[in-house]
Scaffold this active site. Structure first.
Site, PDB file in Angstrom:
ATOM      1  N   SER A  30      75.261  74.199  44.340  1.00  0.00           N
ATOM      2  CA  SER A  30      76.545  74.826  43.986  1.00  0.00           C
ATOM      3  C   SER A  30      76.473  76.325  43.758  1.00  0.00           C
ATOM      4  O   SER A  30      77.514  76.982  43.655  1.00  0.00           O
ATOM      5  CB  SER A  30      77.134  74.149  42.748  1.00  0.00           C
ATOM      6  OG  SER A  30      77.621  72.871  43.066  1.00  0.00           O
ATOM      7  N   LYS A  72      78.452  78.351  46.119  1.00  0.00           N
ATOM      8  CA  LYS A  72      79.897  78.537  45.962  1.00  0.00           C
ATOM      9  C   LYS A  72      80.257  79.985  45.634  1.00  0.00           C
ATOM     10  O   LYS A  72      81.353  80.442  45.968  1.00  0.00           O
ATOM     11  CB  LYS A  72      80.421  77.601  44.870  1.00  0.00           C
ATOM     12  CG  LYS A  72      80.255  76.117  45.202  1.00  0.00           C
ATOM     13  CD  LYS A  72      80.572  75.235  44.004  1.00  0.00           C
ATOM     14  CE  LYS A  72      80.325  73.763  44.322  1.00  0.00           C
ATOM     15  NZ  LYS A  72      80.525  72.882  43.155  1.00  0.00           N
ATOM     16  N   TYR A 128      80.511  72.115  53.979  1.00  0.00           N
ATOM     17  CA  TYR A 128      80.246  72.161  52.532  1.00  0.00           C
ATOM     18  C   TYR A 128      78.842  71.666  52.202  1.00  0.00           C
ATOM     19  O   TYR A 128      78.101  72.314  51.448  1.00  0.00           O
ATOM     20  CB  TYR A 128      81.305  71.341  51.795  1.00  0.00           C
ATOM     21  CG  TYR A 128      81.042  71.205  50.320  1.00  0.00           C
ATOM     22  CD1 TYR A 128      81.122  72.320  49.486  1.00  0.00           C
ATOM     23  CD2 TYR A 128      80.710  69.982  49.755  1.00  0.00           C
ATOM     24  CE1 TYR A 128      80.866  72.212  48.128  1.00  0.00           C
ATOM     25  CE2 TYR A 128      80.463  69.863  48.404  1.00  0.00           C
ATOM     26  CZ  TYR A 128      80.538  70.974  47.597  1.00  0.00           C
ATOM     27  OH  TYR A 128      80.290  70.874  46.253  1.00  0.00           O
ATOM     28  N   TYR A 133      80.537  74.258  34.886  1.00  0.00           N
ATOM     29  CA  TYR A 133      81.376  73.069  34.726  1.00  0.00           C
ATOM     30  C   TYR A 133      81.720  72.860  33.256  1.00  0.00           C
ATOM     31  O   TYR A 133      82.086  73.806  32.572  1.00  0.00           O
ATOM     32  CB  TYR A 133      80.687  71.843  35.341  1.00  0.00           C
ATOM     33  CG  TYR A 133      80.084  72.134  36.686  1.00  0.00           C
ATOM     34  CD1 TYR A 133      80.881  72.560  37.739  1.00  0.00           C
ATOM     35  CD2 TYR A 133      78.715  72.018  36.909  1.00  0.00           C
ATOM     36  CE1 TYR A 133      80.351  72.846  38.987  1.00  0.00           C
ATOM     37  CE2 TYR A 133      78.166  72.310  38.151  1.00  0.00           C
ATOM     38  CZ  TYR A 133      78.990  72.720  39.182  1.00  0.00           C
ATOM     39  OH  TYR A 133      78.452  73.010  40.403  1.00  0.00           O
ATOM     40  N   VAL A 193      72.911  71.668  41.121  1.00  0.00           N
ATOM     41  CA  VAL A 193      72.193  70.456  40.727  1.00  0.00           C
ATOM     42  C   VAL A 193      70.799  70.383  41.341  1.00  0.00           C
ATOM     43  O   VAL A 193      70.042  69.459  41.038  1.00  0.00           O
ATOM     44  CB  VAL A 193      72.995  69.174  41.061  1.00  0.00           C
ATOM     45  CG1 VAL A 193      74.278  69.126  40.259  1.00  0.00           C
ATOM     46  CG2 VAL A 193      73.252  69.052  42.552  1.00  0.00           C
TER      47      VAL A 193
END
Length: 306
Positions: free
Chosen positions: A61, A64, A188, A240, A258
């Site tokens: 992530s 992103k 993605y 998050y 992760v």
């Protein structure tokens, strides 16, 4: 700085509580949790590193941040019609908020938001072209053409895509995705599979240290306003439902993945990358968070410090 990193790496080596690897992605489940790396890149081009800072890992992530930067360059503020800018307070793969907000993701750093960003930057192109653009951008900001996708990790994620596919189909049902869901997910998963080491990742974050300019290469990547806004989103949303804890303990913009990596930005000071595969209960690197807390204590680099 080198002595600080050496001390942190030695301290992390003695830790016994190392968290749990992301076993829901089978390819990541095989990663040895007894690893730790840290690197700091400074605007003058210096790199300081300790531990397993040369070991490649899946940035997941953290990617992103890079696709968000691409999207803002392509769409400008029109991007915010696709995705919001508020913290979610929910797990990274939650579908709950999508139901309440008619399929519009809360922010671009949760899974649903990042999928919406991919859909936005595809702009009618096939996945191969979009992936080429993403990888080229990462080469550009890291000043390193050796960086590659880990196709085994991407395939592993595609084979276990159900939750992300549910998010994508839900958004498409509201007309918020324009491209075929499988094509969007293919892009993605590949962006998440990008393999980098701590030194490469720290270099890639340098443009966010100095208002959008990589001072070492003298290249402007984005304008100062966008740089500040990306940093603010990383501070509020980069971890998050652990974003508040990260701000409390570290006090810097950051983005976790992760795969166990965390990219952290100390504005005006340096770009920091840490990696340790074991995750805490919300999916952030357990030792990575602890190491960054130590680094800030030793350097005073928190944005909340004088």
């Amino acid at each position: 700085m080198q002595q600080i990193l050496d001390d942190i790496a030695a301290e992390m080596a003695s830790e016994t509580e190392r968290g749990k690897v992301a076993d829901y992605i089978p390819q990541l489940a095989h990663v040895d949790p007894n690893q730790f790396g840290i690197a700091v890149a400074t605007p003058d081009g210096q790199i300081y590193a300790a531990g397993d800072a040369n070991t490649l890992f899946s940035i997941q992530s953290i990617s992103k941040v890079f696709t968000l930067t691409i999207a803002l360059g392509k769409l400008g503020d029109a991007l915010w019609t696709h995705v919001g800018r508020e913290p979610s307070g929910d797990p990274f793969n939650s579908i709950t908020i999508l139901e309440y907000e008619s399929g519009r993701p809360r922010n671009p750093l949760i899974n649903a938001g990042a999928i919406a960003v991919v859909d936005a930057i595809m702009m009618g192109h096939e996945p191969k072209a979009t992936l080429g653009e993403i990888l080229q951008f990462v080469h550009f900001i890291a000043d390193d053409d050796s960086i590659r996708f880990d196709h085994k990790v991407a395939a592993s994620e595609m084979e276990h895509k159900d939750r992300n596919a549910a998010l994508a189909h839900f958004m498409k049902s509201f007309g918020l995705l324009k491209h075929d869901v499988d094509k969007v997910l293919g892009v993605y998963f590949h962006q998440c599979s990008i393999a980098m080491n701590c030194q490469q990742l720290a270099r890639a974050g340098l443009f966010l240290v100095s208002n959008g300019v990589n001072q070492h290469t003298r290249v402007r990547v984005i304008n100062p306003q966008r740089s500040r806004r990306i940093n603010s989103l990383m501070m509020m949303c980069g971890h998050y439902d652990g974003s508040g804890e990260f701000a409390y303990r570290v006090g810097l913009p950051g983005k976790s993945g992760v795969g166990g990596g965390i990219l952290t930005i100390a504005p005006g000071k340096g770009s920091i990358a840490v990696w340790s595969p074991g995750l805490d209960h919300v999916g952030n690197s357990k030792l990575g968070l602890k190491a960054l807390e130590r680094l800030v204590q030793k350097t005073g680099w928190s944005v909340f410090s004088n």
